[in-house]
Write an enzyme that holds these catalytic residues in place. Sequence first.
Site, PDB file in Angstrom:
ATOM      1  CG  HIS A   1       0.123   3.987   4.801  1.00  0.00           C
ATOM      2  ND1 HIS A   1      -0.518   3.152   5.840  1.00  0.00           N
ATOM      3  CD2 HIS A   1      -0.744   5.052   4.303  1.00  0.00           C
ATOM      4  CE1 HIS A   1      -1.552   3.685   6.015  1.00  0.00           C
ATOM      5  NE2 HIS A   1      -1.712   4.543   5.049  1.00  0.00           N
TER       6      HIS A   1
ATOM      7  CG  HIS B   1      -0.266  -0.140   2.541  1.00  0.00           C
ATOM      8  ND1 HIS B   1       0.517  -0.976   2.990  1.00  0.00           N
ATOM      9  CD2 HIS B   1      -0.194   0.849   3.448  1.00  0.00           C
ATOM     10  CE1 HIS B   1       0.931  -0.745   4.020  1.00  0.00           C
ATOM     11  NE2 HIS B   1       0.423   0.299   4.538  1.00  0.00           N
TER      12      HIS B   1
ATOM     13  CG  ASP C   1       5.512   2.422   7.433  1.00  0.00           C
ATOM     14  OD1 ASP C   1       4.538   2.807   6.407  1.00  0.00           O
ATOM     15  OD2 ASP C   1       4.977   1.501   8.303  1.00  0.00           O
ATOM     16  CG  HIS C   2       4.410  -0.205   4.052  1.00  0.00           C
ATOM     17  ND1 HIS C   2       4.334  -1.619   4.436  1.00  0.00           N
ATOM     18  CD2 HIS C   2       3.902   0.442   5.166  1.00  0.00           C
ATOM     19  CE1 HIS C   2       3.706  -1.813   5.666  1.00  0.00           C
ATOM     20  NE2 HIS C   2       3.732  -0.625   6.014  1.00  0.00           N
TER      21      HIS C   2
END
Length: 317
Positions: free
Chosen positions: A99, A97, A101-102
């Site tokens: 966000h 997804h 931190d990904h």
Amino acid sequence: MAFRIPFAQSFWQEYLSGQEANLPRLPEVEQVTETVMRILGGNPGRMQLQGTNTYLVGTGKFRILIDTGQGEASWIEALTKQLEANGLEISHVLLTHWHGDHTGGVPDLITYNPELSSRVYKNTPDLGQQAIHDGQKFHVEGATIRAVFTPGHAFDHMCFLLEEENALFTGDNVLGHGYSVVEDLGTYMTSLTRMADLNCALGYPAHGTRIEDLPAKMKEYIQHKESRMRQVLAALERSRARMTATGGGRRAGALTFPELINSMYGGIPDEIEQALTPFLSQVLWKLAEDRKVGFEGEPSQRRWFAVGPPAATAVRL
């Protein structure tokens, strides 16, 4: 258009701080199974637990990478060290997804290997990325991965089913420790049910340790959210009962967010109330979608009330 309090990660830091306590240590790099290698994102914290898990999947020269961490230098260094030491190449980069931190490590990946710029896949892709469709399959030696659309934590959230292990990369929908936060609880509950119906044995979460009994974890997650919805509905029903006894009408006992939080938890610090409000908003909208609660007033002064018979005595049709 329905009014909802925007998702804000800062509000959730207090809510999630307990999840940091007593977390098991995870190595920076671990060959979890013959097929799956986990590389930590180097970004531990209240939201990220031990850090974002990124995964190299496959058994041959070409591997599929799931998620890219937050863009920490330690992550790209650990990843490239594994690639070069073992003569590996990345065939696809799959993002669960949007966000940060990904997705934060994508620029570093492309700097390392510009050819990867055309191999980054995400649902609702950004410019230059490739689309992921529900049911789409990705193949490398030793691994067949099927994309499963599971929105709720984020509008574009994807899980990935590893057929060879009957395992599910659960992204942020289901964590190795504690519980996730969501953008849309109703959609999230539907996705949890879909994930449970896959009957995968194992889970590889985006944060935390491997989930050894995924069916049990799915049951726990669903029951946890359902329990919170029952608690909120019960608080509104208690308020209605008190006001009805004094001659209130259909909307008797309607409560604002602060009043509902006070009814459920008593006096709490403002920062904790801020942390609870986004979650409470999602619960109330889910109950409204289920026609168990109603609301009145302008968004900034919205008041919520129970509708229908009390849950304990409701007639099942």
